[in-house]
Design a protein around this motif. Structure first.
Motif, short mmCIF file in Angstrom:
data_model
loop_
_atom_site.label_atom_id
_atom_site.label_comp_id
_atom_site.label_asym_id
_atom_site.label_seq_id
_atom_site.Cartn_x
_atom_site.Cartn_y
_atom_site.Cartn_z
N VAL A 161 28.35 85.10 -40.58
CA VAL A 161 28.55 85.32 -42.01
C VAL A 161 28.03 86.70 -42.37
CG1 VAL A 161 28.50 82.90 -42.69
CG2 VAL A 161 26.36 84.15 -42.56
N ARG A 162 28.64 87.26 -43.43
CA ARG A 162 28.19 88.55 -43.95
C ARG A 162 27.66 88.35 -45.34
NH1 ARG A 162 32.71 92.74 -43.98
NH2 ARG A 162 33.93 90.96 -44.58
N GLN A 166 21.19 80.87 -41.05
CA GLN A 166 20.13 81.72 -40.52
C GLN A 166 20.46 83.15 -40.93
OE1 GLN A 166 20.83 80.64 -36.45
NE2 GLN A 166 19.17 79.13 -36.43
N TRP A 167 19.60 83.73 -41.78
CA TRP A 167 19.82 85.08 -42.25
C TRP A 167 19.12 86.08 -41.34
CZ3 TRP A 167 23.55 85.54 -45.57
CH2 TRP A 167 23.82 84.50 -46.45
N GLY A 168 19.73 87.21 -41.13
CA GLY A 168 19.16 88.25 -40.29
C GLY A 168 20.19 89.29 -39.97
N LYS A 169 19.95 90.04 -38.89
CA LYS A 169 20.88 91.09 -38.48
C LYS A 169 22.26 90.51 -38.16
CE LYS A 169 20.15 95.46 -36.21
NZ LYS A 169 19.40 96.21 -35.21
N ARG A 170 22.27 89.34 -37.51
CA ARG A 170 23.51 88.63 -37.21
C ARG A 170 23.39 87.23 -37.82
NH1 ARG A 170 26.69 90.94 -33.00
NH2 ARG A 170 27.61 88.89 -32.74
N SER A 171 23.71 87.14 -39.10
CA SER A 171 23.56 85.87 -39.82
C SER A 171 24.57 84.84 -39.32
CB SER A 171 23.74 86.10 -41.31
OG SER A 171 22.77 87.00 -41.79
N ARG A 172 24.14 83.58 -39.30
CA ARG A 172 24.97 82.48 -38.78
C ARG A 172 24.95 81.29 -39.73
NH1 ARG A 172 26.90 85.24 -35.17
NH2 ARG A 172 26.24 85.43 -33.04
N LEU A 173 26.11 80.67 -39.86
CA LEU A 173 26.27 79.43 -40.59
C LEU A 173 26.64 78.36 -39.57
CD1 LEU A 173 26.83 77.61 -43.12
CD2 LEU A 173 29.14 78.59 -43.13
N GLN A 174 25.95 77.23 -39.59
CA GLN A 174 26.28 76.11 -38.71
C GLN A 174 26.67 74.93 -39.59
OE1 GLN A 174 23.80 75.25 -35.26
NE2 GLN A 174 22.58 77.06 -35.75
N TYR A 224 29.70 66.84 -28.20
CA TYR A 224 29.63 65.78 -29.21
C TYR A 224 28.60 66.09 -30.30
CZ TYR A 224 29.34 61.16 -31.29
OH TYR A 224 29.35 60.12 -32.19
N HIS A 225 27.44 66.62 -29.92
CA HIS A 225 26.38 66.88 -30.89
C HIS A 225 26.36 68.34 -31.38
CE1 HIS A 225 24.57 62.96 -30.54
NE2 HIS A 225 24.64 63.05 -29.21
N GLU A 226 27.29 69.16 -30.92
CA GLU A 226 27.32 70.56 -31.35
C GLU A 226 27.93 70.70 -32.74
OE1 GLU A 226 28.02 73.96 -28.47
OE2 GLU A 226 29.02 72.29 -27.46
N ARG A 227 27.54 71.79 -33.39
CA ARG A 227 28.11 72.15 -34.70
C ARG A 227 28.89 73.44 -34.55
NH1 ARG A 227 23.91 71.60 -39.42
NH2 ARG A 227 23.85 69.36 -39.58
N LEU A 228 29.80 73.66 -35.47
CA LEU A 228 30.56 74.91 -35.49
C LEU A 228 29.64 76.02 -35.98
CD1 LEU A 228 33.33 76.26 -35.15
CD2 LEU A 228 33.79 75.69 -37.54
N VAL A 242 44.54 85.49 -50.97
CA VAL A 242 44.88 86.88 -51.30
C VAL A 242 44.30 87.83 -50.27
CG1 VAL A 242 44.60 88.70 -53.01
CG2 VAL A 242 45.10 86.38 -53.76
N SER A 243 43.01 87.64 -49.92
CA SER A 243 42.38 88.55 -48.96
C SER A 243 42.30 87.94 -47.56
CB SER A 243 40.97 88.92 -49.44
OG SER A 243 40.17 87.75 -49.56
N ASP A 244 42.83 86.74 -47.38
CA ASP A 244 42.84 86.06 -46.08
C ASP A 244 41.44 85.97 -45.49
OD1 ASP A 244 43.97 84.72 -43.91
OD2 ASP A 244 44.31 86.57 -42.78
N THR A 245 40.49 85.52 -46.31
CA THR A 245 39.10 85.36 -45.86
C THR A 245 38.54 84.05 -46.42
OG1 THR A 245 38.26 86.56 -47.78
CG2 THR A 245 38.58 87.83 -45.78
N PHE A 246 37.50 83.56 -45.76
CA PHE A 246 36.76 82.43 -46.27
C PHE A 246 35.52 82.96 -46.98
CE2 PHE A 246 39.30 80.23 -43.16
CZ PHE A 246 39.51 78.98 -43.74
N ARG A 247 35.14 82.30 -48.08
CA ARG A 247 33.93 82.67 -48.80
C ARG A 247 33.03 81.45 -48.87
NH1 ARG A 247 37.54 86.01 -51.51
NH2 ARG A 247 36.89 88.18 -51.43
N ALA A 248 31.74 81.69 -48.73
CA ALA A 248 30.75 80.62 -48.84
C ALA A 248 29.88 80.89 -50.04
CB ALA A 248 29.91 80.56 -47.56
#
Length: 194
Positions: A60-61, A29-37, A52-56, A80-86
């Protein structure tokens, strides 16, 4: 469900912790506070107190470059930068990809010191200097060689050396991607056929 992240690559060039998630198994979901599920296994659900049915859900930036049908999501941990990239590929309708009224052409010369020299029939010229990038690449290569010379005979690499290999490769790849993106955008704006 998504497979747990696993290592890709080899010891010498550096390994990457990476996983892929099917396009129908995640939402962004893109927006002011973007979220990845994303879906996770029961072990992680227990660890993070998810039902049980929830997602993480993760913040995201970044901004999407294209809007289209989402493809398989790639998650990668950058040590190297200790970050995850999507990385999210999207399929864009053909109508969005068509060239502008392309009545002009460009000639490219690819080299080492000057990564790309470009001349267009509009009279514009673009020069992408690679000396600084090449110098940093050479400095990192020299540092890798220096560290390798200090290793015990029974060792071929170290965490620091692997980190430098990865850093050098990522820096080069980023510079190439940025150059291509910049040049294509300029040529597109000028009406140069691609």
């Amino acid at each position: 469900n998504a497979n747990p992240p696993s290592y890709w690559g080899n010891e010498e060039d550096g390994r990457e912790l990476r996983t892929y998630i099917r396009n129908d198994q995640y939402t962004i979901q893109w927006g002011k506070r973007s979220r990845l599920q994303i879906p996770v296994g029961q072990e992680l659900k227990d660890e993070y107190g998810l039902g049980y049915h929830e997602r993480l859900r993760l913040e995201v930036r970044g901004n999407p470059k294209w809007d289209g049908e989402q493809g398989r999501l790639e998650l990668e941990y950058d040590e190297v930068s200790d970050t995850f990239r999507a990385f999210q590929p999207v399929t864009v309708p053909d109508s969005r990809l068509e060239s502008p009224l392309a009545s002009h052409e460009a000639a490219l010369d690819v080299g080492a010191n000057n990564l790309v020299a470009c001349s267009t029939t509009t009279g514009n010229q673009y020069l992408y200097d690679g000396r600084e990038l090449f110098g940093r690449f050479r400095e990192t290569t020299d540092e890798i060689a220096r560290l390798q010379s200090k290793l015990h005979e029974d060792r071929s690499s170290s965490k620091r050396i692997r980190r430098l290999y990865r850093q050098r490769t990522k820096r080069r790849d980023h510079a190439q991607d940025a150059l291509v993106r910049d040049l294509v955008e300029r040529l597109y704006d000028e009406g140069v056929a691609m």
